[in-house]
Design an enzyme around this catalytic site. Structure first.
Site: not given
Ligand code: KIV
Length: 262
Positions: A110, A81, A179, A42-43
């Site tokens: 996730k 995510d 994290e 979700d980044s």
């Molecule tokens: O969304 C993301 O990029 C993440 C990573 C930092 C593990 O959850």
């Protein structure tokens, strides 16, 4: 690569590598590497869309990125995510969200945290959707933390994260992203659970590591946290290459006769 291969990697003491991936072009390139898994994080809300946090990611946004990645990912494990609150509105809504991501091509989802959505995690795993946990710094809780801060530095917090990791294992999660936690805590969790830990800012003792692909490629020129190593300076290369193109266009050096049709 399947979620079950992650468990076998830990048993066989083979380290796991993951990177984030948000589009087809990167997925195709990454499919040519030995990297074990691609996370449609979700980044994407921040890295691709320029939002201030991951809270802006929606199921629609995650579905579109997951579809693009899945088309190029080859045999990589694709983990998507579950965005902010999509797993906090009850089991039925969470199943719908996970269903959308699975239909989009994710092999696993996730989700951050565990307290208060144990039922969701259990139902997803019982429904055949592998779940990756995410403990320590949970970016979706940035407003509760008041910023992106290392978690688990005091004894009470460390014990909570350790017990959450054990709960995730009991609920059937196949791996846990850790994290930004102290190395000693990550090591303790890694030894305490049979499922692999995938660290980001959690030291070398984790069973695997994950980084945001743009960070490891050096594409985010003003972002250099301690845990990021730049394995290339692609950001600089892009700026230089685009500058060279601009020069060539403006001086008339591009296109050359051989780059034009008769
Ligand atoms: O969304 C993301 O990029 C993440 C990573 C930092 C593990 O959850």
């Amino acid at each position: 690569m399947f979620a079950s291969d992650f468990l076998q990697a830990k048993t066989g003491r083979r380290k796991l590598s993951m990177v984030t991936c948000y589009d087809y072009t990167f997925a195709r390139l990454l499919s040519q590497t030995a990297i074990d898994g691609l996370l449609v994080g979700d980044s994407a809300a921040m890295v691709i869309h320029g939002h201030a946090s991951t809270l802006s990611a929606s199921i629609d946004l995650m579905r579109l990125h997951t579809e693009a990645v899945a088309r190029g990912a080859g045999d990589k494990l694709v983990v998507a995510d579950m965005p902010f609150l999509s797993f906090r509105k009850g089991v039925s809504a969470a199943l719908d969200a996970a269903h959308a991501l699975t239909v989009a091509g994710a092999h696993a989802v996730k989700l951050e945290g565990v307290d208060g959505h144990e039922d969701v995690i259990q139902r997803l795993t019982q429904s055949g959707i592998p779940v990756m946990g995410h403990l320590g710094l949970q970016p979706q809780s940035v407003n509760r933390y008041g910023g992106y801060k290392i978690q688990g530095r005091n004894g009470g917090d460390a014990q909570t994260i350790l017990s959450q990791a054990k709960t995730l294992e009991e609920l059937g999660a196949f791996a846990i992203v850790l994290e930004c936690v102290p190395t000693a805590l990550a090591d303790e969790i890694t030894a305490a659970v049979r499922i692999p830990t995938i660290g980001i800012g959690a030291g070398a003792g984790c069973d695997g590591q994950i980084l945001v692909i743009q960070d490891l490629l050096g594409m985010n020129l003003d972002f250099q946290p301690k845990f990021v190593r730049r394995f290339a300076e692609v950001g600089r290369m892009i700026v230089d290459a685009a500058g060279s193109f601009d020069q060539a266009v403006k001086t008339g050096a591009f296109p050359a006769p051989g780059e034009s049709y008769r």
